[in-house]
Every structure is written in C-alpha cells, then in structure tokens.
Design an enzyme around this catalytic site. Structure first.
Site, PDB file in Angstrom:
ATOM      1  N   HIS A  12       0.810  -1.217   0.000  1.00  0.00           N
ATOM      2  CA  HIS A  12       0.000   0.000   0.000  1.00  0.00           C
ATOM      3  C   HIS A  12       0.846   1.271   0.000  1.00  0.00           C
ATOM      4  CE1 HIS A  12      -0.443   0.041   4.723  1.00  0.00           C
ATOM      5  NE2 HIS A  12       0.561   0.819   4.352  1.00  0.00           N
ATOM      6  N   HIS A  59      -2.450   6.545   8.317  1.00  0.00           N
ATOM      7  CA  HIS A  59      -1.082   7.016   8.520  1.00  0.00           C
ATOM      8  C   HIS A  59      -1.108   8.447   9.071  1.00  0.00           C
ATOM      9  CE1 HIS A  59      -0.700   3.692   5.642  1.00  0.00           C
ATOM     10  NE2 HIS A  59       0.525   3.551   6.062  1.00  0.00           N
ATOM     11  N   HIS A 193      10.203  -3.611   5.304  1.00  0.00           N
ATOM     12  CA  HIS A 193      10.700  -2.246   5.076  1.00  0.00           C
ATOM     13  C   HIS A 193      10.911  -1.534   6.394  1.00  0.00           C
ATOM     14  CE1 HIS A 193       6.335  -1.524   5.355  1.00  0.00           C
ATOM     15  NE2 HIS A 193       6.480  -0.208   5.291  1.00  0.00           N
ATOM     16  N   GLU A 240       3.466  -3.859   9.993  1.00  0.00           N
ATOM     17  CA  GLU A 240       2.123  -3.784   9.406  1.00  0.00           C
ATOM     18  C   GLU A 240       1.748  -5.084   8.671  1.00  0.00           C
ATOM     19  OE1 GLU A 240       2.300  -0.260   6.986  1.00  0.00           O
ATOM     20  OE2 GLU A 240       3.194  -1.277   5.286  1.00  0.00           O
TER      21      GLU A 240
HETATM   22  C1  DHB Z   1       5.789   4.001   2.430  1.00  0.00           C
HETATM   23  C2  DHB Z   1       4.675   4.283   3.193  1.00  0.00           C
HETATM   24  C3  DHB Z   1       3.912   3.271   3.722  1.00  0.00           C
HETATM   25  O1  DHB Z   1       2.802   3.507   4.434  1.00  0.00           O
HETATM   26  C4  DHB Z   1       4.268   1.963   3.522  1.00  0.00           C
HETATM   27  O2  DHB Z   1       3.499   1.020   4.097  1.00  0.00           O
HETATM   28  C5  DHB Z   1       5.389   1.665   2.749  1.00  0.00           C
HETATM   29  C6  DHB Z   1       6.131   2.691   2.198  1.00  0.00           C
HETATM   30  C7  DHB Z   1       6.572   5.107   1.846  1.00  0.00           C
HETATM   31  O3  DHB Z   1       6.335   6.263   2.215  1.00  0.00           O
HETATM   32  O4  DHB Z   1       7.441   4.831   1.019  1.00  0.00           O
HETATM   33 FE    FE Z   2       1.939   1.869   5.475  1.00  0.00          FE
END
Ligand code: DHB
Ligand code: FE
Length: 283
Positions: A12, A59, A193, A240
């Site tokens: 997402h 977010h 990530h 997440e």
């Molecule tokens: C980013 C934001 C998100 O909410 C995520 O789940 C993954 C990457 C981003 O800002 O790159």
């Molecule tokens: Fe996210």
C-alpha cells in the site's frame, strides 16, 4: 448468506498510487509490480465480488496522536478521498456498505472485538494505493469497500495473534449476514521495510518469501510471532504485515493459491497474493 470467497494481499505504499495516476505501469521500474496485479484484476473482473473488506491502517491522516483506535471500522456509504498534504488524488469517492458494516460492528462486539465505529473516515494511501492498482476507477468503483483499520503506527499495537483472531471473527460475522454477498478480504502493507533509524531502507527478501509461504500453509505459526520478532526480521514498518494475518484469518484453513508475486524496488518488499477460499468457493 454472505460469504468470503477469497483473500488478497497487496502493498500500500503511496508510490504505487502515484504510479497508477501517472500511467507508469509499463515502465521498466514498475512493470514487475503491475504485472503482478494483472491476474488479481482479471480475477476480480471475473468473480465480481460485491464487497471488499479492506484491512489497512491510517497514517496519521484521519487519526492523530489525540485519538488512535486499536481497531476501527468505517460504516459510511461513501468514503472520502483524503488529502495527505499533496492534494487529493483524482479518484471518485469509494462506496461503502453500511448494512454489512453495521452488522460486523454489532456482531464483533458480541464476539469480543470492540471496534471504533467511524461514520466519516477519509481514506489515505493505505487504502487507495491498493484499490486503485486492483480495479478500474475512472468514474466509479466496481465494488463496495468496508475499511477496517488496525493501529500499526503507535505502540501499543495489537498482537499478530489478535489480528488473526479478528479475521476469524469477521469470517463468522460475514457468514451470519442474511443477504447473498460475495466478499473478498484484502490485507495491505509491507512486506519488509524500515523507513526510520539505522536500518533505514532495509529489505529482507528471504523473510518475505518465508512469510508468504507460511501465510498460505501455516498462518497460525505467524500469529505466534511477537512484534520484536517481526521487526527484527522485516524492519520497523514491516510490523504492518500483521494486517495480512487479519485477511488470512478470514479464510478457510486450507486455501487455493491462485497467484503470488514478489518484487522489491527501492524501499519496500512488495508482495501480492490471491488465495481462494476452499470452503466458500467450490470449483
Ligand atoms: C511508504 C509508506 C507506507 O505507508 C508503507 O506502508 C510503505 C512505504 C513510503 O512512504 O514509502
Ligand atoms: Fe503503510
């Protein structure tokens, strides 16, 4: 009777929505991701589900530090497009399903899950990036969407086990709704990530592959993982991935894997899956 016929998982990240809006799906950079959406789009066009139950997170768009529900459900008949600071994406409002959303809200309370009920909840990239990549949406959306939001940003966040159990409770709740509806559960976010601190930019493709294997075959083993274990293996923001367990909990124990794809570009391991429900979709 309503029934969950399949589950999907999708990233997402906002960059995915931006690529959709730019029409960048065939570029060398994005093609490996958007090719991964093609079987999912084709499946949605063929099966035409009535409702998507969307497991995502806000977010700091519609909630902020003053109020952060652990779990929340959006019951409106139309969900607004949020402005996340760079202007609203040019998307039509997303239709909701108030009757089913209220049924879920009430039934889940009786089943031990007290979700915050939101009558207005503008959707951010956590919802709109996957929806816009999965479906045509120029004038209107082909499906109604019930967003269920999970707090994955600010501790204390719910455990992986609790997310899996929420999915199971939602399966029971959907099954007790009288109208004949075909429902798809969609988990979003991740995979590995980390967007902050010393390990900024880390991706762990081996862990992502293991997660997708176990999600399909042995999701209970993932539900036993602590936040620390998830974060050590996948990076802080990868926590997440517990939202994929909500989706998996909503499916039958055995699932038919129709599709799986993995791509990692810059900051995020992008996973995509499509599992058909072996009990509710017999072929
Ligand atoms: C980013 C934001 C998100 O909410 C995520 O789940 C993954 C990457 C981003 O800002 O790159
Ligand atoms: Fe996210």
């Amino acid at each position: 009777m309503a029934r969950i016929i399949a589950g999907m998982g999708s990233p997402h990240a906002p960059a995915v929505g931006a690529a959709v809006d730019r029409g960048d799906e065939e570029s060398a950079y994005w093609k490996p991701l958007f090719d991964g959406y093609k079987p999912m789009r084709a499946w949605l066009e063929r099966e035409r589900p009535d409702v998507i139950i969307l497991f995502t997170n806000d977010h700091f768009t519609s909630f902020f530090l003053d109020v952060i529900p652990t779990f929340a459900i959006a019951v409106a008949n139309q969900h607004e497009i949020a402005d996340e600071g760079w202007g609203r994406r040019a998307l039509p409002e997303v239709p909701g399903h108030t009757e089913l959303a209220w049924h879920l809200s009430k039934t889940l309370v009786d089943d031990g899950f007290d979700l915050a009920v939101c009558h207005r909840l503008p959707l951010d990239h956590g919802s709109l990036a996957p929806l816009s990549a999965l479906m045509p949406h120029v004038k209107e959306w082909p499906v109604r969407v019930i967003p269920i939001l999970v707090n994955v940003l600010h501790f204390p966040i719910p455990s992986a086990a609790r997310c899996f159990e929420l999915g199971r409770a939602i399966r029971r709740a959907v099954g007790s709704f009288e109208d004949d509806l075909k429902v798809v559960a969609l988990g979003t976010g991740g995979l590995s990530h980390q967007l902050t601190g010393e390990r900024f930019g880390m991706i762990n493709p081996e862990w992502d592959a293991e997660f997708l294997d176990r999600l399909e075959i042995d999701p209970q083993s993932l539900a036993r993982l602590s936040h620390r274990e998830l974060i050590e293996r996948g990076g802080t923001e990868s926590v997440e991935m517990i939202m994929w367990l909500c989706m998996r909990g909503a499916l039958s124990q055995a699932v038919r894997r129709v599709h799986r794809n993995y791509y990692h570009a810059t900051l995020t391991g992008y996973g995509q899956v499509l599992f058909e429900d072996c009990e509710n979709l017999t072929r």
